[in-house]
Write a protein that holds these residues in place. Structure first.
Motif, mmCIF file in Angstrom:
data_model
loop_
_atom_site.group_PDB
_atom_site.id
_atom_site.type_symbol
_atom_site.label_atom_id
_atom_site.label_comp_id
_atom_site.label_asym_id
_atom_site.label_seq_id
_atom_site.Cartn_x
_atom_site.Cartn_y
_atom_site.Cartn_z
ATOM 1 N N UNK A 1 -36.761 48.601 -44.701
ATOM 2 C CA UNK A 1 -36.887 49.443 -43.506
ATOM 3 C C UNK A 1 -36.070 48.904 -42.345
ATOM 4 N N UNK A 2 -35.780 47.595 -42.323
ATOM 5 C CA UNK A 2 -34.885 47.077 -41.288
ATOM 6 C C UNK A 2 -33.447 47.538 -41.525
ATOM 7 N N UNK A 3 -33.127 47.908 -42.768
ATOM 8 C CA UNK A 3 -31.770 48.373 -43.054
ATOM 9 C C UNK A 3 -31.508 49.761 -42.473
ATOM 10 N N UNK A 4 -32.554 50.556 -42.256
ATOM 11 C CA UNK A 4 -32.358 51.836 -41.565
ATOM 12 C C UNK A 4 -31.730 51.586 -40.200
ATOM 13 N N UNK B 1 -47.322 54.135 -38.985
ATOM 14 C CA UNK B 1 -48.137 54.188 -37.762
ATOM 15 C C UNK B 1 -47.219 54.111 -36.542
ATOM 16 N N UNK B 2 -47.186 55.170 -35.744
ATOM 17 C CA UNK B 2 -46.267 55.215 -34.608
ATOM 18 C C UNK B 2 -46.993 55.436 -33.275
ATOM 19 N N UNK B 3 -48.322 55.207 -33.259
ATOM 20 C CA UNK B 3 -49.047 55.357 -31.998
ATOM 21 C C UNK B 3 -49.450 54.007 -31.413
ATOM 22 N N UNK B 4 -48.888 52.920 -31.925
ATOM 23 C CA UNK B 4 -49.175 51.591 -31.399
ATOM 24 C C UNK B 4 -48.185 51.183 -30.329
ATOM 25 N N UNK C 1 -36.824 58.864 -34.526
ATOM 26 C CA UNK C 1 -36.186 57.870 -33.663
ATOM 27 C C UNK C 1 -37.056 56.625 -33.556
ATOM 28 N N UNK C 2 -38.363 56.825 -33.495
ATOM 29 C CA UNK C 2 -39.280 55.693 -33.362
ATOM 30 C C UNK C 2 -39.151 54.726 -34.523
ATOM 31 N N UNK C 3 -39.111 55.234 -35.764
ATOM 32 C CA UNK C 3 -39.100 54.308 -36.898
ATOM 33 C C UNK C 3 -37.706 53.759 -37.201
ATOM 34 N N UNK C 4 -36.644 54.451 -36.755
ATOM 35 C CA UNK C 4 -35.291 53.958 -37.023
ATOM 36 C C UNK C 4 -34.800 53.041 -35.904
ATOM 37 N N UNK C 5 -34.928 53.484 -34.661
ATOM 38 C CA UNK C 5 -34.452 52.681 -33.529
ATOM 39 C C UNK C 5 -35.462 51.614 -33.119
ATOM 40 N N UNK C 6 -36.746 51.877 -33.342
ATOM 41 C CA UNK C 6 -37.777 50.968 -32.875
ATOM 42 C C UNK C 6 -37.995 49.785 -33.797
ATOM 43 N N UNK C 7 -38.991 48.993 -33.445
ATOM 44 C CA UNK C 7 -39.379 47.878 -34.301
ATOM 45 C C UNK C 7 -39.854 48.409 -35.649
ATOM 46 N N UNK C 8 -39.928 47.519 -36.636
ATOM 47 C CA UNK C 8 -40.432 47.930 -37.950
ATOM 48 C C UNK C 8 -41.841 48.477 -37.802
ATOM 49 N N UNK C 9 -42.034 49.741 -38.161
ATOM 50 C CA UNK C 9 -43.333 50.389 -37.981
ATOM 51 C C UNK C 9 -44.306 49.942 -39.068
#
Length: 466
Positions: free
Chosen positions: A342-345, A400-403, A414-422
């Motif tokens: 998932x970090x490779x995304x 989980x993207x509400x943390x 955008x949250x799971x690709x640009x953000x920290x590892x969800x």
């Protein structure tokens, strides 16, 4: 393969509701709040709003408020055994790194390989991978059943798996890189590969284990092994995998040894086609990309490893524009110590924006597609996995993207690709839970940590005494 059913034979259903959903289908269909119904090992329905009323035999309902549902991630290139040689040769380019590590890798055995596979698989599964692959090509004499140990680890973990049964027959005495005792003969490699395919490959729609034919690379494999390996794969109707165009040194090597560049060499040995995918493909010119597009040859893009080994930036935007199938790969964890797909995304998106296309290179949805449907394409399984569609296999992930790490990002993808590892709240493979609340369900993570540490130390001692 078996479909979940209760004693009276009725198919069991899992209902997921109130989730943001990115299907990664051909239209990139998304739902701000929708449902997925899983029946047995397949997706029965998917859509906006609540699930249909009156569904029979619902054994579990998941309120996925605050989550994004995506297809499970598909890893297209890895070397599991390297889990027990992480953190070594950290300032080397590819060739120097290989020279430094081959003498150690040549000492692996079945117990080490099994522990390393557990570590590699566990880390990926915790991070949303539902289909893994391993390109294993080091078979020291007398080391035991390495292929069987890797397949056993994947089966126990519960993930879908492709073993790319690798091989090497060009050692130091022949001008290659591996030590002489770490390679097989041409005849031995072909025979062992055929045996592995016949014993373990499952061609069915919902296969959990498949096998590909995978000679390692031009600088560790003879031309005859490349040619006969391709013939073997097509006779057995399985896919082909190898490393290609990874470094400028490889380009020079191919010109010196074969009188042509890597892509031309691969074509001369039967190694371009819809049944082929290659790892890295960093140093590709326009004609190389056109040849891959013309033949349908796939690419496993490994951005973190390419950066770790200073190999360069693959021309992924140009490949995609030309129609080349592209998936993502972790690569071996001796060149990507995190071991998480998932970090490779994120890294695929960021590193490609350092290339010629700058900010228009890739966007979040293209990155997600690389890690899901693109991976399914290059593994030859796009009809079964890689997107969330009715009739496909139920390999999916609830992120989980509400943390704290994601809640203030309005767009879920955008949250799971640009953000920290969800965090992964739930991961299903073949309709069965494999991860819940970030923890593996079928393996003891603490025990794996201990065994991988112990095997890494044992390997280091053996290598030091050699």
């Amino acid at each position: 393969m078996a479909t979940s059913a209760n004693p009276d034979g009725a198919v069991e259903r899992i209902v997921i509701e109130n989730a943001a959903i990115a299907t990664v289908d051909a239209q990139d269909t998304e739902y701000a709040s929708g449902h997925v119904v899983v029946a047995g090992n397949k997706i029965e329905s998917i859509g906006a709003g609540k699930a249909p009323e009156g569904l029979a035999n619902v054994v579990r309902r998941v309120d996925a408020t605050g989550h994004l549902v995506t297809p499970g991630l598909v890893n297209t290139h890895h070397h599991f055994y390297q889990w027990i040689t992480r953190g070594l040769a950290t300032d080397h380019n590819l060739f120097n790194w290989l020279v430094a590590l081959y003498p150690t890798w040549a000492r692996i055995d079945e117990q080490m390989t099994y522990a390393a596979a557990q570590g590699s698989l566990g880390m990926m599964a915790r991070g949303g991978v539902t289909t893994a692959m391993d390109h294993h090509y080091v078979f020291p004499q007398g080391s035991g059943d390495l292929s069987g140990s890797i397949i056993r680890a994947a089966s126990e973990m519960g993930v879908r798996f492709t073993l790319a049964r690798g091989s090497m027959d060009r050692s130091e005495k022949d001008g290659g890189l591996p030590p002489d005792f770490a390679v097989e003969t041409l005849e031995g490699a072909l025979a062992a590969t055929e045996e592995t395919v016949k014993k373990h490959h499952d061609a069915s729609f919902d296969a959990m284990t498949q096998v590909a034919v995978a000679p390692c690379s031009p600088f560790s494999v003879s031309t005859e092994l490349m040619k006969q390996g391709a013939e073997l794969a097509r006779r057995l109707n399985v896919r082909l995998h190898t490393h290609g165009s990874e470094t400028v040194e490889e380009e020079k090597f191919c010109h010196e040894l074969f009188g042509m560049g890597p892509t031309a060499y691969f074509e001369s040995t039967g190694w371009l086609g819809e049944d082929v995918w290659m790892a890295h493909c960093v140093h590709m010119n326009d004609s190389d990309i056109a040849a891959f597009a013309r033949t349908g040859t796939g690419v496993a893009h490994c951005p973190s490893s390419n950066a770790r080994l200073a190999a360069g930036i693959a021309r992924v935007p140009d490949m995609l524009k030309a129609g080349v199938p592209v998936g993502l790969g972790v690569d071996g964890t001796a060149s990507n110590e995190s071991g998480e797909l998932h970090t490779e995304l994120r890294n695929a998106l960021l590193i490609n924006r350092l290339g010629a296309h700058r900010e228009s290179a890739l966007n979040a949805r293209q990155a997600l597609r690389l890690g899901t449907y693109g991976g399914a394409q290059v593994l030859g399984r796009a009809a079964q996995i890689g997107s969330l569609e009715a009739g496909k296999l139920a390999d999916l992930v609830l992120w989980k993207i509400d943390g704290i790490g994601h809640a203030s990002i309005a767009d879920p993808v955008t949250a799971i690709v640009f953000g920290a590892a969800a965090p992964v709240t739930l991961s299903l493979v073949n309709g069965k839970p494999v991860v819940e609340n970030g923890r593996l369900l079928h393996a003891d993570e603490d025990a794996i940590a201990r065994s991988t540490r112990d095997e890494a130390q044992r390997l280091a001692r053996i290598a030091a005494g050699s």
